[in-house]
Structures are given as C-alpha cells and as structure tokens.
Design an enzyme around this catalytic site. Sequence first.
Site, PDB file in Angstrom:
ATOM      1  N   GLU A  62       0.830  -1.206   0.000  1.00 39.08           N
ATOM      2  CA  GLU A  62       0.000   0.000   0.000  1.00 39.08           C
ATOM      3  C   GLU A  62       0.866   1.259   0.000  1.00 39.08           C
ATOM      4  OE1 GLU A  62      -3.510   0.185  -0.221  1.00 39.08           O
ATOM      5  OE2 GLU A  62      -2.987  -1.840  -0.884  1.00 39.08           O
ATOM      6  N   TRP A  72       2.061   1.678  -3.499  1.00 36.82           N
ATOM      7  CA  TRP A  72       1.017   2.325  -4.297  1.00 36.82           C
ATOM      8  C   TRP A  72       1.055   3.838  -4.097  1.00 36.82           C
ATOM      9  CZ3 TRP A  72      -2.003   1.206  -8.230  1.00 36.82           C
ATOM     10  CH2 TRP A  72      -2.361  -0.126  -8.500  1.00 36.82           C
ATOM     11  N   TRP A 132     -20.582  11.723 -20.104  1.00 38.53           N
ATOM     12  CA  TRP A 132     -21.152  11.588 -18.764  1.00 38.53           C
ATOM     13  C   TRP A 132     -22.578  12.146 -18.717  1.00 38.53           C
ATOM     14  CZ3 TRP A 132     -18.063   8.471 -16.357  1.00 38.53           C
ATOM     15  CH2 TRP A 132     -16.675   8.539 -16.548  1.00 38.53           C
ATOM     16  N   ASN A 143     -11.111   1.612   2.549  1.00 37.32           N
ATOM     17  CA  ASN A 143     -10.567   1.596   1.191  1.00 37.32           C
ATOM     18  C   ASN A 143     -11.348   0.690   0.248  1.00 37.32           C
ATOM     19  OD1 ASN A 143      -8.415   2.505  -0.649  1.00 37.32           O
ATOM     20  ND2 ASN A 143      -7.909   0.332  -0.720  1.00 37.32           N
ATOM     21  N   TRP A 150     -15.920  11.264 -13.038  1.00 41.55           N
ATOM     22  CA  TRP A 150     -15.094  10.927 -11.877  1.00 41.55           C
ATOM     23  C   TRP A 150     -14.548  12.162 -11.180  1.00 41.55           C
ATOM     24  CZ3 TRP A 150     -10.041  12.596 -11.938  1.00 41.55           C
ATOM     25  CH2 TRP A 150      -9.473  12.896 -13.185  1.00 41.55           C
ATOM     26  N   TRP A 210      -9.418   7.477  -8.319  1.00 42.43           N
ATOM     27  CA  TRP A 210     -10.607   7.781  -9.109  1.00 42.43           C
ATOM     28  C   TRP A 210     -10.403   7.462 -10.588  1.00 42.43           C
ATOM     29  CZ3 TRP A 210     -15.535   8.490  -8.135  1.00 42.43           C
ATOM     30  CH2 TRP A 210     -15.915   8.746  -6.823  1.00 42.43           C
TER      31      TRP A 210
END
Length: 446
Positions: A266, A269, A297, A332, A350, A373
């Site tokens: 993590e 990341w 969208w 998460n 988004w 996102w």
Amino acid sequence: MTIFWHRRDLRISDNAGLYHTLLGGGPVLPVFIFDRNILDELPSKKDARVEFIHDSVTELAKAYREYGSDLRVFYGYPLEVWEFLRDSLRPEAVYTNRDYEPYALERDRAVANLLSIREIPFRDYKDHVIFESDEVQKKAGGPYTVYTPYMRTWLRTLDSRLVSFGEEKISYFLKPYPTERYLHHLLPEKGPYPIPTLAEMGFAPSGVEVPPAAEGRDLLTHYDQNRDFPAVAGTTRWGPHLRHGTVSIRERARLARTTNDTLLGELIWRDFYSNILQAFPHVAKGNYRPEYDHIPWINKEEHFRLWCEGKTGVPIVDAGMRQLNATGFMHNRVRMIVASYLTKHLLIDWRLGEKYFADKLLCYELASNNGGWQWAAGGGVDAQPYFRIFNFDSQQRKFDKEYRYVKRWVPEYGTESYPQEPIVPHKFGRDRALRVYKEALAEARS
C-alpha cells in the site's frame, strides 16, 4: 541565520530537510505558514483537517520549545510572508522538503524567485516519499505506468543499498535522518510566539477527531487478512499522518517491511501515484488516457446529490458515503465500490467524485485520490478496464455478509424508510455503462 520551512512534515524527528538545514550549522529558525491560498478555498469552516494541522503545529511548537527554540507560525499568503521574512531577517538560505502537487510547485517557484532577488538560495529535499519519479524507471528509461513492474523495481531499488542500523541491516533509503543530533543549532528563542487561533483564521472546531496512526503489532501483522472488511477495525489510519508528515514515511515503511508485505504494498502504491503525478502532471485535471475524454457523462444532479448523501438505495455505497460525511474516513474497499457506482452505474464524471472526496477526506492528497478515481473510471494508468464493473451485491456478500457495516451507518436499512430499489439497479447500470464506454472509446480511436 537559515530558515527551515515546515509544510507536509509536521515533526522534528527523521525530517530530511530539517536535518540538512541543521547540518549546515546555525542558527536555524523553523517556520510554518497557514496558507490562505489553500484555506480560503475550503468549502467548510469546520474542516477537521485544518483543526488537525493546527493541533499538530501547536505540538510541533511545544517540541521546539523543549529544545530552547520556537516555531514561528504565520497566517497569510506565502509570497507576502516570505517577502517579510526576506527583508526583515535576511536569511542566508531557506530549506524545505519537496511537495509535488501543481499548486505547491508553482508556489515554490514563486518563492524561490522572490528570494533570488536578494541572492538567497532555496533548497529542497525528498522527504514525503521513499522514491521520486526519476529514481524508479524502466530499463529503457521513463516512468512506469503499470503498478506490478513498478513495484518489483521499487523493491529491487530498495534492497540495492544496505546500511547498518543498530544491530541489523536495513535499506539506505529507509534509514532515519538523525535530526536530534544537531538540534543545538536551532535559533535560541525566548517565546513562546503566538500561534494564530482557528477563530482568527475564520475556522471553528469540527467535532471530528483524527485517530492516531496505528502501531499495534497485532493489527499490522494481520493487516492483509482484515483490511478488506469494513466492519473490522483492520486498517492503520496512517493516511492523515503521512499526508501531513506527523509520522515519517521511512519509519512506517520499515515497520511495514518487518510486519506485512501487503501493508508495504500500500505504501508502494502511494509512491506509485506520486510518481505518476510528478511525471504526468496533466492527470491533476484530466484523464491520463485522452480517449476517455470522450465519455459522455450523464451527470444527473439528483443522482449525484443522493450519492453524496448516502441515499442511493445501495446499502454498502450509502454506508460508505455516510461514514465519509460523518468522520472524514471511508474504508478503502468501500471507496472502490462507491467510485465504481458513481462512474459506471450513474455515469457521473469521476472528477465530481474526486472533488467531493477532496473536500471530505481527512487523508486527502491529490496524487492518491486522483489515481484511485482514474483507476475506477478507467482512464488512468494501470486502470481497471471499463468492462470490469463492481457488482455491489456480490461485494456486499463478500465483504460485509452480515451487514454489520451497513447497519452501523444506515440504521434504517431493512425498514420501510430505506429504498426498496437502487436509484440505478446493477444490470441496467452495467449494461448502459458497457454500451456508452464502448461506443465512446471506439469513436475516439477511429
């Protein structure tokens, strides 16, 4: 005199920039600026993050006083503050730790230019990440845009240089900076100097508490087993503390390395998304993959409002949004589910979800929020393919089978007060998303 500028590093211990400042001799004056360019844009004046920063700055000032110095704290526009410091104190140099967000880069360039008028050097250091973008590169050169090969190179780089630390060998990149050895170089101060209050800056207590960063061995050891279950207190809550530097990323990475590989992943990341922002700054405002700019969208205002309020009729989505609204935290696993529902089932841009998270999350930082996102919407690096759409019912069964998490945050679930159907059911939303994405991407590539 030299000045050290605290920003996202609200600690003395293991602080790279502060260490280098002190190493150069003294006296060293530490400062912090409550930045009006940021604070004035916040939508709520009961922002728990501002309160947390204020509390952390207050504790930092107390720590400096224990060493016979003090922290000078300002509230204003950075350029104006630095013009005052430049002309009134005439420092020999200004030191700080690097920040990679677009506003921070622009601000630092402006401050450096302002100081250069008086030939005052502006020196910055890596402190917020383990590796910067140019330190983990492909063999052929250039940044990675896929996580797994990035992670492998990250780990190889980490282990490429070992040094002694006590009785063990650790990575040179995780060794702490021995800041405490040089604190005698701090500027002696007779303070305490006043710190602007929340009220003086136009803010008020939020009523939201930022939990401490978990350090319990049992929680960290079982992180990989518990982290996906939102009803279980199985996550570290390190986010706000890493974001504002009340803990050291090197210290947390050492801890993760010796307890849980998933937890270390993590943190990798986190570096990965920071590296993406550094290498591809355009992602701050748009898709990494330009073809995704063509997604039409729907952006139905009523649907977005219901999503924000946690009233979509999807239990796990509603629980997540209500947890976020009440506490500034969302698990998460649930973040991925609510992001998928917004971008795929509701076909809402988004960027609207990203901004809502930016306004609410205690742990908000641009790189990770943006990366997450874009992953959910499909237009980012190493993104979830557009045709993989979370089935919220199966996610519920897998990660909150007994509805413990849902019942905590959606007490009316199971009663007549809760919607009997989602505002957009799974099959309809999935089929529509697949059609819209496929057609838009085909048109963009034609």
